[in-house]
Design a protein around this motif. Structure first.
Motif, PDB file in Angstrom:
ATOM      1  N   GLN A 105       0.869  -1.198  -0.158  1.00  0.00           N
ATOM      2  CA  GLN A 105      -0.187   0.171  -0.625  1.00  0.00           C
ATOM      3  C   GLN A 105       0.986   0.946  -0.062  1.00  0.00           C
ATOM      4  O   GLN A 105       1.919   1.757   0.296  1.00  0.00           O
ATOM      5  N   ASN A 106       0.358   1.874  -0.764  1.00  0.00           N
ATOM      6  CA  ASN A 106       1.119   3.479  -0.439  1.00  0.00           C
ATOM      7  C   ASN A 106       0.211   4.942  -0.247  1.00  0.00           C
ATOM      8  O   ASN A 106      -1.262   5.549  -0.156  1.00  0.00           O
ATOM      9  N   THR A 107       1.168   5.989   0.384  1.00  0.00           N
ATOM     10  CA  THR A 107       0.526   7.250   0.436  1.00  0.00           C
ATOM     11  C   THR A 107       1.752   7.718  -0.428  1.00  0.00           C
ATOM     12  O   THR A 107       2.820   7.691  -0.892  1.00  0.00           O
ATOM     13  N   ILE A 108       1.306   8.949  -1.352  1.00  0.00           N
ATOM     14  CA  ILE A 108       1.653   9.731  -2.405  1.00  0.00           C
ATOM     15  C   ILE A 108       1.377  11.641  -2.476  1.00  0.00           C
ATOM     16  O   ILE A 108       0.049  11.343  -1.887  1.00  0.00           O
ATOM     17  N   VAL A 109       2.261  12.296  -1.916  1.00  0.00           N
ATOM     18  CA  VAL A 109       2.152  13.817  -1.823  1.00  0.00           C
ATOM     19  C   VAL A 109       2.557  14.104  -3.170  1.00  0.00           C
ATOM     20  O   VAL A 109       4.067  14.001  -3.656  1.00  0.00           O
ATOM     21  N   VAL A 110       2.012  15.011  -4.090  1.00  0.00           N
ATOM     22  CA  VAL A 110       2.723  15.701  -5.681  1.00  0.00           C
ATOM     23  C   VAL A 110       2.671  17.014  -5.667  1.00  0.00           C
ATOM     24  O   VAL A 110       2.219  17.671  -4.677  1.00  0.00           O
ATOM     25  N   VAL A 111       4.362  17.415  -5.790  1.00  0.00           N
ATOM     26  CA  VAL A 111       3.936  18.366  -6.048  1.00  0.00           C
ATOM     27  C   VAL A 111       4.173  19.488  -7.694  1.00  0.00           C
ATOM     28  O   VAL A 111       5.259  18.766  -8.461  1.00  0.00           O
ATOM     29  N   ALA A 112       2.831  19.796  -8.005  1.00  0.00           N
ATOM     30  CA  ALA A 112       2.880  19.807  -9.063  1.00  0.00           C
ATOM     31  C   ALA A 112       3.678  20.448  -9.892  1.00  0.00           C
ATOM     32  O   ALA A 112       4.524  19.898 -11.375  1.00  0.00           O
ATOM     33  N   GLY A 113       4.787  21.728  -9.166  1.00  0.00           N
ATOM     34  CA  GLY A 113       6.209  22.117  -9.944  1.00  0.00           C
ATOM     35  C   GLY A 113       5.241  23.075 -11.433  1.00  0.00           C
ATOM     36  O   GLY A 113       4.799  23.062 -11.614  1.00  0.00           O
ATOM     37  N   ALA A 114       6.282  21.935 -12.533  1.00  0.00           N
ATOM     38  CA  ALA A 114       5.965  22.783 -14.173  1.00  0.00           C
ATOM     39  C   ALA A 114       5.259  22.135 -14.445  1.00  0.00           C
ATOM     40  O   ALA A 114       4.530  22.676 -15.572  1.00  0.00           O
ATOM     41  N   ASN A 115       4.030  21.180 -14.187  1.00  0.00           N
ATOM     42  CA  ASN A 115       2.782  20.421 -14.618  1.00  0.00           C
ATOM     43  C   ASN A 115       1.964  21.993 -14.188  1.00  0.00           C
ATOM     44  O   ASN A 115       0.703  21.722 -14.862  1.00  0.00           O
ATOM     45  N   GLY A 116       1.717  22.343 -13.120  1.00  0.00           N
ATOM     46  CA  GLY A 116       1.087  23.971 -13.444  1.00  0.00           C
ATOM     47  C   GLY A 116       0.762  24.373 -14.527  1.00  0.00           C
ATOM     48  O   GLY A 116       0.486  25.740 -14.198  1.00  0.00           O
ATOM     49  N   CYS A 117       2.101  24.568 -14.627  1.00  0.00           N
ATOM     50  CA  CYS A 117       2.348  25.639 -15.987  1.00  0.00           C
ATOM     51  C   CYS A 117       2.059  25.283 -16.873  1.00  0.00           C
ATOM     52  O   CYS A 117       2.049  25.780 -18.563  1.00  0.00           O
ATOM     53  N   LEU A 118       1.269  23.699 -17.697  1.00  0.00           N
ATOM     54  CA  LEU A 118       0.804  23.457 -18.848  1.00  0.00           C
ATOM     55  C   LEU A 118      -0.549  24.168 -19.132  1.00  0.00           C
ATOM     56  O   LEU A 118      -2.053  23.917 -18.333  1.00  0.00           O
ATOM     57  N   GLU A 119      -0.827  24.852 -20.092  1.00  0.00           N
ATOM     58  CA  GLU A 119      -1.823  25.745 -20.313  1.00  0.00           C
ATOM     59  C   GLU A 119      -2.228  25.036 -21.650  1.00  0.00           C
ATOM     60  O   GLU A 119      -2.585  25.301 -22.470  1.00  0.00           O
ATOM     61  N   PRO A 120      -3.816  26.544 -21.578  1.00  0.00           N
ATOM     62  CA  PRO A 120      -4.366  25.876 -23.198  1.00  0.00           C
ATOM     63  C   PRO A 120      -3.559  25.984 -24.252  1.00  0.00           C
ATOM     64  O   PRO A 120      -4.005  25.524 -25.529  1.00  0.00           O
ATOM     65  N   GLN A 121      -2.371  27.485 -24.195  1.00  0.00           N
ATOM     66  CA  GLN A 121      -2.073  27.434 -25.566  1.00  0.00           C
ATOM     67  C   GLN A 121      -1.325  26.220 -25.851  1.00  0.00           C
ATOM     68  O   GLN A 121      -1.305  26.485 -26.834  1.00  0.00           O
ATOM     69  N   ASP A 122      -1.155  26.015 -24.799  1.00  0.00           N
ATOM     70  CA  ASP A 122       0.282  24.772 -25.374  1.00  0.00           C
ATOM     71  C   ASP A 122      -0.926  23.480 -26.632  1.00  0.00           C
ATOM     72  O   ASP A 122      -0.571  22.948 -26.390  1.00  0.00           O
ATOM     73  N   ILE A 123      -2.188  23.517 -25.568  1.00  0.00           N
ATOM     74  CA  ILE A 123      -3.085  22.655 -26.578  1.00  0.00           C
ATOM     75  C   ILE A 123      -3.044  22.827 -28.166  1.00  0.00           C
ATOM     76  O   ILE A 123      -3.112  22.422 -28.541  1.00  0.00           O
ATOM     77  N   LYS A 124      -3.477  24.371 -27.871  1.00  0.00           N
ATOM     78  CA  LYS A 124      -3.562  25.043 -29.604  1.00  0.00           C
ATOM     79  C   LYS A 124      -2.191  24.925 -30.379  1.00  0.00           C
ATOM     80  O   LYS A 124      -1.890  24.707 -31.308  1.00  0.00           O
ATOM     81  N   THR A 125      -1.071  24.885 -29.761  1.00  0.00           N
ATOM     82  CA  THR A 125       0.241  24.980 -30.570  1.00  0.00           C
ATOM     83  C   THR A 125       0.821  23.943 -31.152  1.00  0.00           C
ATOM     84  O   THR A 125       0.943  24.135 -31.790  1.00  0.00           O
ATOM     85  N   PHE A 126       0.095  23.073 -30.177  1.00  0.00           N
ATOM     86  CA  PHE A 126       0.414  21.104 -30.451  1.00  0.00           C
ATOM     87  C   PHE A 126      -0.814  20.725 -31.026  1.00  0.00           C
ATOM     88  O   PHE A 126      -0.752  19.321 -30.740  1.00  0.00           O
ATOM     89  N   ASP A 127      -1.682  21.550 -31.120  1.00  0.00           N
ATOM     90  CA  ASP A 127      -2.898  20.754 -31.668  1.00  0.00           C
ATOM     91  C   ASP A 127      -2.648  19.874 -32.665  1.00  0.00           C
ATOM     92  O   ASP A 127      -2.907  19.267 -33.456  1.00  0.00           O
ATOM     93  N   GLN A 128      -1.339  20.282 -34.076  1.00  0.00           N
ATOM     94  CA  GLN A 128      -0.964  19.125 -35.601  1.00  0.00           C
ATOM     95  C   GLN A 128      -0.846  17.476 -34.448  1.00  0.00           C
ATOM     96  O   GLN A 128      -1.228  16.778 -35.217  1.00  0.00           O
ATOM     97  N   VAL A 129      -0.134  17.680 -33.523  1.00  0.00           N
ATOM     98  CA  VAL A 129      -0.209  16.096 -32.664  1.00  0.00           C
ATOM     99  C   VAL A 129      -1.465  15.415 -32.244  1.00  0.00           C
ATOM    100  O   VAL A 129      -1.732  14.497 -32.117  1.00  0.00           O
ATOM    101  N   LEU A 130      -2.410  15.924 -31.734  1.00  0.00           N
ATOM    102  CA  LEU A 130      -3.859  15.623 -31.393  1.00  0.00           C
ATOM    103  C   LEU A 130      -4.583  15.618 -32.416  1.00  0.00           C
ATOM    104  O   LEU A 130      -5.084  14.398 -32.156  1.00  0.00           O
ATOM    105  N   GLN A 131      -4.381  16.179 -33.254  1.00  0.00           N
ATOM    106  CA  GLN A 131      -4.934  15.825 -34.643  1.00  0.00           C
ATOM    107  C   GLN A 131      -4.365  14.576 -35.727  1.00  0.00           C
ATOM    108  O   GLN A 131      -5.516  13.789 -35.756  1.00  0.00           O
ATOM    109  N   GLY A 132      -3.389  14.461 -35.129  1.00  0.00           N
ATOM    110  CA  GLY A 132      -2.893  12.649 -35.553  1.00  0.00           C
ATOM    111  C   GLY A 132      -3.269  11.693 -35.262  1.00  0.00           C
ATOM    112  O   GLY A 132      -2.769  10.389 -35.018  1.00  0.00           O
ATOM    113  N   ALA A 133      -3.622  11.936 -33.553  1.00  0.00           N
ATOM    114  CA  ALA A 133      -3.745  11.043 -32.835  1.00  0.00           C
ATOM    115  C   ALA A 133      -5.482   9.523 -33.061  1.00  0.00           C
ATOM    116  O   ALA A 133      -6.258  10.490 -33.954  1.00  0.00           O
TER     117      ALA A 133
END
Length: 306
Positions: A105-133
């Protein structure tokens, strides 16, 4: 390489200690070992999908630190396309503090760091990656606004959209449900989303039916040793778990999600994809660590033959 599975989510360095038992609040216990292990729910699921046969791209953020470099190199070593992994200048990479006891069994504490910087603009910037999936996979270790953007864009593009609602702290935005093809919670996440305590197959079905009623296309509740329960508006199916000797359950859920997405991308029907994912998850709990525990396709095929 054109990815057929795109995972949008977190990359963490896991700081893992093993101890005889988990400490009570305010208590100090002695650990038996310590290791740094590549993790993060998004990266784990990407690695699982890749090792299990999919062509995978990762969309996320790392910090401009040594952990960020190591996390990116780890994904590349697993043949994962990292063109959409952005390095955030001046930010630390995400970390997870994990304690595992003698019963796995485990306990987990997460500190987001750079993960908290993923923005909707990133989704738009890399839209071509999504389109191919064919399949888009999300979790909740990055900002909710960004996850919502991915879900909506996935629906616009007609992709298979999978949401693993982890970690979850409360109800999802109601308009999300109609954008989700497969919602994959564990027992505690199903309870948090539905309000139904999940402690049996019957209660899991009740919770899943409620989530389908909210608008989710199909729900798969992962139940550990009890297996997995599939619920849609048309049918209910229980899938028993393979029997193994558990060592560490840290990445079992992520392995299931990655395996399921890889199975769908390979053309399996959903029942076969669930069974495939269950074997992968079962094998993962027989090994320690997050990404180090995730099996290869040949491991799953060998287990199935045996």
């Amino acid at each position: 390489m054109q990815a057929n599975v795109v995972v949008i989510g977190s990359l963490n360095m896991d700081l893992v200690t093993r101890t005889e038992r988990l400490p009570h609040p305010g208590e100090t216990v002695f650990g038996q070992s310590f290791a740094t292990v590549h993790g993060g729910k998004g990266a784990n699921q990407a690695v699982a999908a890749s090792r299990l046969g999919a062509r995978v791209a990762m969309l996320g953020c790392v910090g401009s630190d040594a952990y960020g470099t190591q996390l990116r190199e780890g994904l590349l070593a697993d043949q994962i396309d990292c063109q959409a992994v952005r390095t955030v200048s001046g930010s630390a990479s995400g970390v997870a503090l994990i304690t595992v006891d003698a019963k796995s069994q485990n306990t987990i504490v997460v500190v987001a760091g750079a993960n908290g910087c993923l923005e909707p603009q990133d989704i738009k910037t890399f839209d071509q990656v999504l389109q191919g999936a064919q399949v888009l996979v999300c979790q909740l270790e990055v900002p909710m606004e960004t996850v919502g953007c991915v879900l909506a864009r996935g629906r616009e593009l007609g992709k298979v959209v999978i949401l693993n609602p982890a970690p979850v702290s409360g109800p999802l935005p109601g308009h999300w449900y109609a954008t989700i093809d497969y919602l994959i919670p564990n027992e505690s996440e199903a309870w948090a989303l539905s309000g139904v305590t999940v402690d049996s197959l019957e209660s899991a079905e009740l919770a899943a039916r409620r989530l389908v009623g909210f608008g989710a296309g199909k729900v798969i509740v992962t139940l550990g040793a009890l297996g997995a329960l599939f619920v849609s508006a048309q049918r209910v199916a229980h899938f028993a778990a393979p029997k193994v000797e558990a060592v560490d359950a840290t990445a079992a859920g992520d392995t299931f999600v990655g395996g399921f997405s890889a199975g769908l991308a390979a053309g399996m029907d959903e029942d076969d994809a669930i069974r495939f994912a269950q074997v992968a998850a079962a094998l993962s709990v027989t090994r320690a660590g997050a990404q180090p525990s995730i099996p290869l396709l040949r491991d799953v095929q060998g287990f199935a033959r045996s």
